[in-house]
Scaffold this active site. Structure first.
Site, PDB file in Angstrom:
ATOM      1  N   ILE A 102       0.830  -1.208   0.000  1.00 39.85           N
ATOM      2  CA  ILE A 102       0.000   0.000   0.000  1.00 39.85           C
ATOM      3  C   ILE A 102       0.862   1.254   0.000  1.00 39.85           C
ATOM      4  O   ILE A 102       1.841   1.347   0.741  1.00 39.85           O
ATOM      5  CB  ILE A 102      -0.908   0.019   1.244  1.00 39.85           C
ATOM      6  N   CYS A 103       0.501   2.220  -0.824  1.00 38.27           N
ATOM      7  CA  CYS A 103       1.134   3.531  -0.812  1.00 38.27           C
ATOM      8  C   CYS A 103       0.147   4.522  -0.199  1.00 38.27           C
ATOM      9  O   CYS A 103      -0.814   4.929  -0.843  1.00 38.27           O
ATOM     10  CB  CYS A 103       1.510   3.969  -2.233  1.00 38.27           C
ATOM     11  N   LEU A 104       0.352   4.853   1.072  1.00 37.76           N
ATOM     12  CA  LEU A 104      -0.545   5.754   1.797  1.00 37.76           C
ATOM     13  C   LEU A 104       0.261   6.475   2.866  1.00 37.76           C
ATOM     14  O   LEU A 104       0.891   5.830   3.707  1.00 37.76           O
ATOM     15  CB  LEU A 104      -1.693   4.966   2.435  1.00 37.76           C
TER      16      LEU A 104
END
Length: 262
Positions: A102-104
């Site tokens: 995840i890119c967050l």
């Protein structure tokens, strides 16, 4: 350190279980539980490994699907963020279609000890409503969203049906990506929804107490979870989330708790 961490995690689990309206859930993680849909399992023997669950947001290709997230707790939580990845395969520019990475920002540089597993899961669900193709985890998906949004919605919906259990389209009905009109996402509407979800996540950290009431103590240098813990230990009434003046005796008990006095 681990005692404080485990105490906090136990409170976080209880907070999620008491708030089904948040739409996010926590389950104990077991190798055989990846298809389970139980959301009321209270046996959390391992406080370092959980599974998060939430439904795909409405008005998105993910609507009607159930999404499972692997959650691992580092030894220095909550000062370091939980490690999260999607178990359910998903077609989204900020989530790897292969590994579920995840890119967050919330799970990286924007993490704060004020945040919780509940608020992190709410942020993840919000990410499904507001993809950010210019900051991708999966470049192929991001490229499709930018150059061919109709095809992106079609594939995302296809994956939601195949991997997340979303319902099949009704016979004769149109699927996402079909028909006329501009399929480019309404960025303003998505950004508004993202802000609303982020605000919900921040409010969740206050466990039902009025923000101004808690912030009187955070201004003394204590973080929100520490102050909330002190309030709950002393037994302060949430008063329906309304602000009010605490009695002097309660003020003393809270202050003593915050400073570790017996």
């Amino acid at each position: 350190m681990s005692t404080n961490r485990n105490r906090r995690l136990t409170k976080e689990i209880a907070d999620v279980q008491k708030d089904p309206q948040s739409g996010v859930f926590l389950e104990p993680f077991t190798a055989s539980s990846t298809k389970s849909q139980s959301k009321d399992n209270s046996t959390f023997d391992d406080l370092t490994h959980f599974r998060g669950v939430f439904a795909g947001p409405p008005d998105t290709p993910y609507e009607g699907g159930n999404y499972y997230v692997d959650i691992r707790i580092p030894g220095d939580y909550p000062f370091k963020p939980p490690e999260m990845r999607f178990i359910t395969r998903i077609w989204h520019p900020n989530i790897s279609s292969v590994t579920g990475a995840i890119c967050l920002d919330t799970l990286k540089t924007a993490w704060s000890p004020v945040l919780t597993l509940k608020s992190a899961l709410i942020s993840l669900r919000s990410l499904l409503s507001s993809p950010e193709p210019k900051d991708p985890q999966d470049a192929e998906v991001a490229r499709m969203l930018i150059t061919n949004p109709r095809e992106f919605e079609r594939v995302a919906r296809e994956w939601a049906i195949k991997y997340a259990g979303a319902p099949e389209p009704e016979p004769g009905g149109k699927t996402l990506g079909e028909g006329s009109g501009d399929a480019t996402p309404d960025l303003k509407r998505q950004e508004k929804r993202r802000r609303e979800e982020d605000e919900k996540a921040k409010i969740a950290a206050y466990h039902g107490y009025n923000k101004a009431l808690i912030d009187r103590f955070t201004e003394m240098g204590f973080d929100v979870p520490t102050v909330v813990d002190a309030f709950e230990h002393v037994g302060i009434d949430q008063n329906g989330g309304e602000d009010y003046e605490l009695e002097e005796e309660y003020m003393g008990d809270i202050t003593a708790r915050l400073f570790g006095e017996p």
